[in-house]
Design a protein around this motif. Structure first.
Motif, PDB file in Angstrom:
ATOM      1  N   SER A  89       0.833  -1.211   0.000  1.00  0.00           N
ATOM      2  CA  SER A  89       0.000   0.000   0.000  1.00  0.00           C
ATOM      3  C   SER A  89       0.868   1.261   0.000  1.00  0.00           C
ATOM      4  O   SER A  89       1.888   1.317   0.704  1.00  0.00           O
ATOM      5  N   ASP A  90       0.457   2.261  -0.791  1.00  0.00           N
ATOM      6  CA  ASP A  90       1.127   3.568  -0.853  1.00  0.00           C
ATOM      7  C   ASP A  90       2.579   3.473  -1.315  1.00  0.00           C
ATOM      8  O   ASP A  90       3.392   4.351  -0.987  1.00  0.00           O
ATOM      9  N   GLU A  91       2.920   2.446  -2.086  1.00  0.00           N
ATOM     10  CA  GLU A  91       4.316   2.270  -2.501  1.00  0.00           C
ATOM     11  C   GLU A  91       4.554   2.418  -3.996  1.00  0.00           C
ATOM     12  O   GLU A  91       5.674   2.208  -4.448  1.00  0.00           O
ATOM     13  N   LYS A  92       3.542   2.770  -4.757  1.00  0.00           N
ATOM     14  CA  LYS A  92       3.729   2.710  -6.205  1.00  0.00           C
ATOM     15  C   LYS A  92       4.789   3.680  -6.719  1.00  0.00           C
ATOM     16  O   LYS A  92       5.369   3.464  -7.767  1.00  0.00           O
ATOM     17  N   GLY A  93       5.073   4.736  -5.951  1.00  0.00           N
ATOM     18  CA  GLY A  93       6.099   5.679  -6.378  1.00  0.00           C
ATOM     19  C   GLY A  93       7.511   5.156  -6.215  1.00  0.00           C
ATOM     20  O   GLY A  93       8.449   5.692  -6.798  1.00  0.00           O
TER      21      GLY A  93
END
Length: 277
Positions: free
Chosen positions: A100-104
């Protein structure tokens, strides 16, 4: 009834029981072979839906954004980057799902270990493709849509072997990669799940018996460990050539290639090399 007749009757009963037991064992063996046999998946391409909106070729990774909102980075070994339609290459595909919240950061966090010279040399004689998918929101949803995305990419890059796809996930991505395997049991040859859990049903477990699982959790990863060990142990016990590892104090971690599998001297890299042959 004479003793001779009684003895003859007992022999006949024993023979019938033995024959029945043999037939039952043969049926069970046949059923087990059927459940553990991998069946080829018929891939689907939806050109009207999965068309390219933005594409940026890179020296190592190609970036693409589709009209569906999907974004991904794709690595192909140099010898196949300009020879994508070469079906004789039959290279494996590693599909990476971030937390989660790691796509960057997922490309730089998980991608590098799969494109090293050593990994590419050991995983397959022709190397391997690596697909880093970015979630459309801050975490992954909709297994059917993600399955179609993977299928489309494989069909557009014929050098990839559609029967040799390996899913890799961390945290929410670890949960999702198991969920996707259960949704499309014929998509993945193997699944690597680190610090995640999915509440697998008995029916789903039966459907993924031919899939090889590597599941790892840590005892100090509270909330994940208690549930993750259940599915990890189930898959390791029943699924083909699968492994489960329980660490003591690694907290919330992702799987690395030099991690142990629980077998003497065997690492994740060794396990993967054997599976991806």
């Amino acid at each position: 009834m004479s003793k001779k007749q009684d003895s003859s009757g007992k022999r006949k009963s024993a023979a019938i029981i033995a024959a029945s037991a043999f037939v039952l064992l043969a049926l069970l063996y046949s059923a087990a072979r059927c459940l553990y046999a991998r069946k080829p998946m018929e891939f689907t391409f939806d050109a009207a839906y999965y068309w390219t909106k933005e594409k940026t070729p890179g020296a190592k990774w190609d970036f693409e954004k589709l009209s569906t909102g999907h974004c991904y980075y794709l690595y192909l070994p140099p010898q196949w980057k300009n020879d994508r339609d070469n079906e004789s290459a039959k290279i494996p595909l590693i599909v990476v799902f971030h937390g989660s919240d790691e796509k960057g950061m997922s490309l730089y966090k998980y991608g590098p270990q799969f494109v090293t010279e050593e990994f590419q040399r050991r995983i397959h004689p022709n190397g391997a493709a690596v697909l880093v998918i970015l979630s459309r929101i801050n975490y992954f949803t909709d297994p059917h849509s993600e399955s179609l995305l993977i299928q489309n990419i494989v069909l557009k890059n014929k050098c990839i072997d559609p029967t040799n796809i390996i899913g890799y996930g961390f945290s929410q991505g670890a949960k999702y990669v198991v969920e996707l395997a259960c949704s499309e049991p014929r998509l993945f040859r193997a699944v690597i799940s680190g610090s995640g859990f999915y509440h697998i049903s008995a029916r789903e477990l039966l459907s993924v018996l031919p899939v090889c699982f590597y599941s790892a959790v840590s005892e100090d990863d509270m909330g994940i460990f208690e549930q993750g060990r259940v599915v990890g142990k189930l898959c390791a016990r029943w699924c083909k050539n699968s492994r489960y590892v329980q660490h003591k104090t690694r907290h919330h971690f992702w799987v690395e290639l030099n991690d142990p599998t629980g077998r003497p001297g065997e690492t994740v890299m060794d396990w993967l090399t054997e599976i991806a042959k």
